[in-house]
Design a protein around this motif. Structure first.
Motif, PDB file in Angstrom:
ATOM      1  N   GLY A 125      31.705  43.956  15.320  1.00  0.00           N
ATOM      2  CA  GLY A 125      32.818  43.745  16.226  1.00  0.00           C
ATOM      3  C   GLY A 125      33.780  42.709  15.692  1.00  0.00           C
ATOM      4  N   TYR A 126      34.942  42.613  16.338  1.00  0.00           N
ATOM      5  CA  TYR A 126      35.961  41.633  15.964  1.00  0.00           C
ATOM      6  C   TYR A 126      36.255  40.780  17.188  1.00  0.00           C
ATOM      7  CZ  TYR A 126      40.033  39.616  13.675  1.00  0.00           C
ATOM      8  OH  TYR A 126      40.927  38.746  13.101  1.00  0.00           O
ATOM      9  N   ALA A 127      35.930  39.485  17.093  1.00  0.00           N
ATOM     10  CA  ALA A 127      36.061  38.589  18.238  1.00  0.00           C
ATOM     11  C   ALA A 127      37.517  38.238  18.501  1.00  0.00           C
ATOM     12  CB  ALA A 127      35.245  37.318  18.001  1.00  0.00           C
ATOM     13  N   LEU A 128      37.940  38.435  19.735  1.00  0.00           N
ATOM     14  CA  LEU A 128      39.260  38.010  20.207  1.00  0.00           C
ATOM     15  C   LEU A 128      39.027  36.960  21.285  1.00  0.00           C
ATOM     16  CD1 LEU A 128      40.873  41.567  20.465  1.00  0.00           C
ATOM     17  CD2 LEU A 128      41.186  39.897  18.616  1.00  0.00           C
ATOM     18  N   ASP A 129      38.638  35.755  20.834  1.00  0.00           N
ATOM     19  CA  ASP A 129      38.257  34.656  21.716  1.00  0.00           C
ATOM     20  C   ASP A 129      37.067  35.087  22.566  1.00  0.00           C
ATOM     21  OD1 ASP A 129      38.306  32.124  22.768  1.00  0.00           O
ATOM     22  OD2 ASP A 129      39.827  32.575  24.274  1.00  0.00           O
ATOM     23  N   THR A 130      37.264  35.336  23.873  1.00  0.00           N
ATOM     24  CA  THR A 130      36.140  35.703  24.742  1.00  0.00           C
ATOM     25  C   THR A 130      35.939  37.206  24.866  1.00  0.00           C
ATOM     26  OG1 THR A 130      37.571  35.589  26.710  1.00  0.00           O
ATOM     27  CG2 THR A 130      36.374  33.575  26.086  1.00  0.00           C
ATOM     28  N   TRP A 131      36.668  38.001  24.099  1.00  0.00           N
ATOM     29  CA  TRP A 131      36.514  39.454  24.100  1.00  0.00           C
ATOM     30  C   TRP A 131      35.941  39.899  22.754  1.00  0.00           C
ATOM     31  CZ3 TRP A 131      37.252  42.544  28.301  1.00  0.00           C
ATOM     32  CH2 TRP A 131      37.974  42.006  29.371  1.00  0.00           C
ATOM     33  N   LEU A 132      35.052  40.905  22.793  1.00  0.00           N
ATOM     34  CA  LEU A 132      34.458  41.431  21.564  1.00  0.00           C
ATOM     35  C   LEU A 132      34.430  42.956  21.609  1.00  0.00           C
ATOM     36  CD1 LEU A 132      32.985  40.773  18.855  1.00  0.00           C
ATOM     37  CD2 LEU A 132      30.840  41.001  20.133  1.00  0.00           C
ATOM     38  N   PRO A 133      35.457  43.632  21.107  1.00  0.00           N
ATOM     39  CA  PRO A 133      35.351  45.087  20.926  1.00  0.00           C
ATOM     40  C   PRO A 133      34.452  45.370  19.730  1.00  0.00           C
ATOM     41  CG  PRO A 133      37.484  44.289  20.167  1.00  0.00           C
ATOM     42  CD  PRO A 133      36.782  43.107  20.763  1.00  0.00           C
ATOM     43  N   TYR A 134      33.633  46.426  19.827  1.00  0.00           N
ATOM     44  CA  TYR A 134      32.670  46.684  18.761  1.00  0.00           C
ATOM     45  C   TYR A 134      32.350  48.169  18.656  1.00  0.00           C
ATOM     46  CZ  TYR A 134      29.251  46.927  22.591  1.00  0.00           C
ATOM     47  OH  TYR A 134      28.579  47.261  23.756  1.00  0.00           O
ATOM     48  N   VAL A 135      31.762  48.539  17.515  1.00  0.00           N
ATOM     49  CA  VAL A 135      31.204  49.871  17.297  1.00  0.00           C
ATOM     50  C   VAL A 135      29.748  49.681  16.894  1.00  0.00           C
ATOM     51  CG1 VAL A 135      33.389  50.950  16.655  1.00  0.00           C
ATOM     52  CG2 VAL A 135      31.977  49.874  14.887  1.00  0.00           C
ATOM     53  N   SER A 136      28.940  50.710  17.143  1.00  0.00           N
ATOM     54  CA  SER A 136      27.511  50.610  16.822  1.00  0.00           C
ATOM     55  C   SER A 136      27.008  51.930  16.250  1.00  0.00           C
ATOM     56  CB  SER A 136      26.695  50.236  18.072  1.00  0.00           C
ATOM     57  OG  SER A 136      26.757  51.273  19.036  1.00  0.00           O
ATOM     58  N   ALA A 137      25.894  51.837  15.529  1.00  0.00           N
ATOM     59  CA  ALA A 137      25.229  53.020  14.985  1.00  0.00           C
ATOM     60  C   ALA A 137      23.747  52.715  14.894  1.00  0.00           C
ATOM     61  CB  ALA A 137      25.789  53.377  13.611  1.00  0.00           C
ATOM     62  N   GLY A 138      22.913  53.743  15.150  1.00  0.00           N
ATOM     63  CA  GLY A 138      21.482  53.500  15.114  1.00  0.00           C
ATOM     64  C   GLY A 138      20.688  54.790  15.177  1.00  0.00           C
ATOM     65  N   TYR A 139      19.447  54.666  15.635  1.00  0.00           N
ATOM     66  CA  TYR A 139      18.535  55.805  15.738  1.00  0.00           C
ATOM     67  C   TYR A 139      17.854  55.748  17.096  1.00  0.00           C
ATOM     68  CZ  TYR A 139      15.799  59.600  13.708  1.00  0.00           C
ATOM     69  OH  TYR A 139      15.273  60.832  13.422  1.00  0.00           O
ATOM     70  N   THR A 140      17.663  56.919  17.716  1.00  0.00           N
ATOM     71  CA  THR A 140      17.117  56.960  19.069  1.00  0.00           C
ATOM     72  C   THR A 140      15.993  57.986  19.183  1.00  0.00           C
ATOM     73  OG1 THR A 140      17.694  57.221  21.424  1.00  0.00           O
ATOM     74  CG2 THR A 140      18.832  58.651  19.860  1.00  0.00           C
ATOM     75  N   TRP A 141      15.066  57.707  20.088  1.00  0.00           N
ATOM     76  CA  TRP A 141      13.942  58.594  20.402  1.00  0.00           C
ATOM     77  C   TRP A 141      13.930  58.823  21.903  1.00  0.00           C
ATOM     78  CZ3 TRP A 141      13.867  54.281  17.448  1.00  0.00           C
ATOM     79  CH2 TRP A 141      13.494  54.400  16.094  1.00  0.00           C
ATOM     80  N   SER A 142      13.497  60.019  22.329  1.00  0.00           N
ATOM     81  CA  SER A 142      13.449  60.306  23.757  1.00  0.00           C
ATOM     82  C   SER A 142      12.413  61.390  24.044  1.00  0.00           C
ATOM     83  CB  SER A 142      14.819  60.761  24.262  1.00  0.00           C
ATOM     84  OG  SER A 142      14.834  60.868  25.664  1.00  0.00           O
ATOM     85  N   GLY A 159      28.015  54.433  19.048  1.00  0.00           N
ATOM     86  CA  GLY A 159      28.592  53.887  20.270  1.00  0.00           C
ATOM     87  C   GLY A 159      29.855  53.096  20.008  1.00  0.00           C
ATOM     88  N   VAL A 160      30.619  52.885  21.069  1.00  0.00           N
ATOM     89  CA  VAL A 160      31.796  52.026  21.046  1.00  0.00           C
ATOM     90  C   VAL A 160      31.817  51.279  22.372  1.00  0.00           C
ATOM     91  CG1 VAL A 160      33.279  53.887  21.935  1.00  0.00           C
ATOM     92  CG2 VAL A 160      34.309  51.928  20.756  1.00  0.00           C
ATOM     93  N   GLY A 161      32.156  50.002  22.318  1.00  0.00           N
ATOM     94  CA  GLY A 161      32.119  49.223  23.550  1.00  0.00           C
ATOM     95  C   GLY A 161      32.938  47.971  23.451  1.00  0.00           C
ATOM     96  N   VAL A 162      32.905  47.200  24.530  1.00  0.00           N
ATOM     97  CA  VAL A 162      33.579  45.906  24.580  1.00  0.00           C
ATOM     98  C   VAL A 162      32.718  44.958  25.409  1.00  0.00           C
ATOM     99  CG1 VAL A 162      34.957  46.529  26.613  1.00  0.00           C
ATOM    100  CG2 VAL A 162      35.747  44.707  25.100  1.00  0.00           C
ATOM    101  N   GLU A 163      32.623  43.714  24.940  1.00  0.00           N
ATOM    102  CA  GLU A 163      31.844  42.694  25.645  1.00  0.00           C
ATOM    103  C   GLU A 163      32.771  41.530  25.983  1.00  0.00           C
ATOM    104  OE1 GLU A 163      27.581  40.280  25.138  1.00  0.00           O
ATOM    105  OE2 GLU A 163      28.254  41.717  23.624  1.00  0.00           O
ATOM    106  N   LYS A 164      32.558  40.906  27.128  1.00  0.00           N
ATOM    107  CA  LYS A 164      33.407  39.809  27.606  1.00  0.00           C
ATOM    108  C   LYS A 164      32.536  38.609  27.960  1.00  0.00           C
ATOM    109  CE  LYS A 164      36.590  37.414  29.932  1.00  0.00           C
ATOM    110  NZ  LYS A 164      37.612  36.596  29.241  1.00  0.00           N
ATOM    111  N   LEU A 165      32.846  37.447  27.368  1.00  0.00           N
ATOM    112  CA  LEU A 165      32.143  36.211  27.713  1.00  0.00           C
ATOM    113  C   LEU A 165      32.750  35.614  28.980  1.00  0.00           C
ATOM    114  CD1 LEU A 165      31.645  34.207  24.371  1.00  0.00           C
ATOM    115  CD2 LEU A 165      29.856  35.088  25.874  1.00  0.00           C
ATOM    116  N   PHE A 166      31.926  35.448  30.014  1.00  0.00           N
ATOM    117  CA  PHE A 166      32.367  34.750  31.222  1.00  0.00           C
ATOM    118  C   PHE A 166      32.076  33.258  31.108  1.00  0.00           C
ATOM    119  CE2 PHE A 166      31.341  39.115  32.698  1.00  0.00           C
ATOM    120  CZ  PHE A 166      32.632  39.500  33.007  1.00  0.00           C
ATOM    121  N   THR A 167      30.929  32.914  30.544  1.00  0.00           N
ATOM    122  CA  THR A 167      30.585  31.552  30.147  1.00  0.00           C
ATOM    123  C   THR A 167      29.951  31.676  28.763  1.00  0.00           C
ATOM    124  OG1 THR A 167      28.290  31.517  30.972  1.00  0.00           O
ATOM    125  CG2 THR A 167      30.040  31.051  32.575  1.00  0.00           C
ATOM    126  N   GLN A 168      29.564  30.549  28.162  1.00  0.00           N
ATOM    127  CA  GLN A 168      28.945  30.633  26.858  1.00  0.00           C
ATOM    128  C   GLN A 168      27.588  31.326  26.911  1.00  0.00           C
ATOM    129  OE1 GLN A 168      30.534  29.794  23.839  1.00  0.00           O
ATOM    130  NE2 GLN A 168      28.816  31.085  23.243  1.00  0.00           N
TER     131      GLN A 168
END
Length: 202
Positions: A125-142, A159-168
């Motif tokens: 991901g690329y941090a934009l202060d308290t925002w973190l847009p990111y991409v992911s890749a992995g392996y899954t079982w079900s 996957g693709v997502g975004v994470e937001k820091l509300f506090t540290q």
């Protein structure tokens, strides 16, 4: 001569009066400097470290064969944990997740369900202060069950997502993921879903 005597007398009187403390020179006090206020440094936002979290999920699993497709869906929960490293504004991480999908329905006229699944993933991901847009890749079982027969599903997940820091220590995230499972007895199987969750960052 008379004027000289008068002037001399006045001068002597003035000197005598000054020595007696009659007139004192004014005292000038130095100005008092205002106190210097030093502001506390602003907290530094960092994404580095371990985290653990939980999410509500909505997922759909689709089977396709001979140009015909059918699907099941459902609402579930997921638990995840991982560790992130930060390099300037770039954030790289590794993680793992367990999900209870609770997907069920009828596919091609047979009862089907998909309950448990697990995944390991890497993300960037690329941090934009308290925002973190990111991409992911992995392996899954079900695990899946169709007409009373159990099947093991596995494959790549993205996957693709975004994470937001509300506090540290507290963050929220939203994510879309896609799973490309291996074919099962000639049936192409894919899964996709969305997650809304909260992480605790240590």
């Amino acid at each position: 001569m008379k004027n000289l005597i008068v002037a001399t007398t006045a001068l002597v009187a003035s000197a005598t009066f000054a020595q007696a403390g009659g007139l004192a020179a004014p005292t000038i006090e130095a100005p008092v400097a205002a106190p210097v206020v030093i502001a506390a440094p602003a907290p530094v936002t960092t994404w580095a470290g371990a985290y653990a979290g939980a999410a509500l999920t909505y997922g759909e699993t689709e089977g396709s064969v001979g140009g015909t497709s059918d699907s099941i869906d459902g609402v579930g929960v997921a638990l995840r944990g991982g560790y992130d490293w930060q390099f300037g504004s770039w954030v790289l991480g590794l993680g793992a997740e367990y999900a209870y999908n609770n997907e069920d329905g009828d596919v091609f006229g047979a009862t089907a369900e998909r309950k448990d699944s697990a995944a390991v993933f890497a993300r960037a991901g690329y941090a934009l202060d308290t925002w973190l847009p990111y991409v992911s890749a992995g392996y899954t079982w079900s695990d899946a069950e169709v007409a009373g027969t159990s099947y093991d599903l596995e494959g790549a997940t993205y996957g693709v997502g975004v994470e937001k820091l509300f506090t540290q220590n507290i963050s929220g995230f939203a994510e879309y993921s896609f799973a490309d499972f291996d074919d099962v007895q000639g049936v192409s199987v894919e899964g996709q879903g969305v997650k809304l969750g909260v992480n605790y960052r240590f």
